[in-house]
Design a protein around this motif. Sequence first.
Motif, PDB file in Angstrom:
ATOM      1  N   ALA A 153       0.835  -1.196   0.000  1.00 36.72           N
ATOM      2  CA  ALA A 153       0.000   0.000   0.000  1.00 36.72           C
ATOM      3  C   ALA A 153       0.873   1.250   0.000  1.00 36.72           C
ATOM      4  N   ALA A 154       0.420   2.272  -0.727  1.00 34.41           N
ATOM      5  CA  ALA A 154       1.178   3.523  -0.810  1.00 34.41           C
ATOM      6  C   ALA A 154       0.219   4.682  -1.000  1.00 34.41           C
ATOM      7  N   THR A 155       0.604   5.832  -0.467  1.00 34.34           N
ATOM      8  CA  THR A 155      -0.115   7.081  -0.690  1.00 34.34           C
ATOM      9  C   THR A 155       0.859   8.053  -1.333  1.00 34.34           C
ATOM     10  N   VAL A 156       0.488   8.541  -2.515  1.00 34.84           N
ATOM     11  CA  VAL A 156       1.396   9.363  -3.301  1.00 34.84           C
ATOM     12  C   VAL A 156       0.711  10.688  -3.620  1.00 34.84           C
ATOM     13  N   THR A 157       1.410  11.801  -3.376  1.00 30.01           N
ATOM     14  CA  THR A 157       0.919  13.122  -3.745  1.00 30.01           C
ATOM     15  C   THR A 157       1.792  13.674  -4.865  1.00 30.01           C
ATOM     16  N   VAL A 158       1.147  14.086  -5.961  1.00 25.88           N
ATOM     17  CA  VAL A 158       1.896  14.566  -7.120  1.00 25.88           C
ATOM     18  C   VAL A 158       1.376  15.951  -7.505  1.00 25.88           C
ATOM     19  N   PRO A 159       2.262  16.809  -8.019  1.00 25.60           N
ATOM     20  CA  PRO A 159       1.812  18.128  -8.485  1.00 25.60           C
ATOM     21  C   PRO A 159       1.019  17.996  -9.777  1.00 25.60           C
ATOM     22  N   VAL A 160      -0.072  18.751  -9.904  1.00 22.27           N
ATOM     23  CA  VAL A 160      -0.890  18.733 -11.115  1.00 22.27           C
ATOM     24  C   VAL A 160      -1.359  20.158 -11.400  1.00 22.27           C
TER      25      VAL A 160
END
Length: 479
Positions: A153-160
């Motif tokens: 499991a992973a939580t990823v925040t990316v710029p958009v």
Amino acid sequence: MIRSKALFSLPALFVAIFLAACSGLPKGTVCTVNCGGGTGTVIVTVTSTPSQTFFFPYLGWAISSVQLINSSGSATIVQGALPPVDFARLQTDSQFLGKALSAVPAGTYTSAKIQLKPSTAASYFYNSSSATLFACAPGAVCQIPNTVPGFGAATVTVPVSFTVAGNSSTGFSLNFDLSKAVTSAGGMTFDFTKTGAITLSTLPRQGQSSGSLDSLENFTGTVTATTSTSISMSSLSSDTRTFTMAATVVFDDPFSICTAPASFSCLAVNQNISVDAFINSDGTLTAYEVDFLDPKTFAQEAEGIIVTPVTNNQFKMVVTNGMGTLSFLPGTLATVNLNNAATFFVDPKNLGVSTTPLGFLSSSDLVMGQTVMLQGGTVDFTTNTLSNYTRTLLRYSSIGGTVQTPSGTVFTLSGVSPFFTNLVTNSVQVQTFPNTTYDNITGGFSGLSTVTNASIRGLYLNPNSGATQPLLTAQVRAH
């Protein structure tokens, strides 16, 4: 997607919207969302870019939550208990996650947070190295163990940069780039936090029909209901989807199942078919092509990718889809006992080729990397064995590589994974057709001259059969 001529599928996405109202903000705070601009409808699709290091016959991940976040930190959360997406197939296809059931506040969103985890179904990799890797022998296909770093499991925040206008319908596509997320560190490591591993692109895709945002192609399943203008379908890799027929819908009947000419009246409940459809801005699906696979009487089907050579009248395949309660679930590594009485056909859809071409005439033409659908048969769930099936149907494979020397209607795909062991030079001649589609490519076939890395969805014939172009392509997607 540019068309040269003038679709493990998922349940509807359940959405809840949680954000703070702009009223009562401290003096001087700039409101960037829900500031009197109304709301919009948002559609979500998923694609992938293949790994350059590993080949995955089946790679199932569950996307449990997608959040859009504005510069003030307010979030719109898209969430639902979703069956897995198959990143291996999505190198050539788009998966429709669904639309927000609640209107999304207008505004500009600057980041996205994605929660994901591996599917409960098994995923598989090909060991192309000369050493044993995670107890997997060189040249073998094995299940990815839970001990692989990052395979959890992973939580990823990316710029958009994504804007929702008031009273509008829009959407975005999430691309999971395995060439960036998967490395050989520690043998194999997954890390979707790497820059560029997850990106967001605003829909529609290039060349989409007016009013549509993306396409759901090669969606294969069983008809569960019909109306005068629509059908509903499901399979073991998807929940039920409903398709309305386009006015210009094309019906492919390569096996003469229908009374000619094939039409909507030939469709019936419990019939196995494949559908290509537009994903509309309101979240509905419009079918523009229907491919008849079986008669109206229900037929059990198991579809998968061949992952071993034929040896002692057996081969193994990783199951990717199925129809019928007695078929294997996706992610099953099944042993297939050859049935010499089984017939051999290809599913040409609208490519205009024979159903019995050179390169797929008998069991001697079964090679690693082909996608086949096996009709009927006896299933032993104790040993995951299939015997006595009645038909072997070649269907589309997804193959990545480098585009070289496009000329006329043919090009070379080089740098193909050594998993395709019958391609002795790791390259294959690719034949295109008038109905071949070109995704992320401007100008159709002529645009291939500017493409480097691409994935092909097509019929993969035995390259040692004498077939001049063993890969007959339905779609080329540039990465």
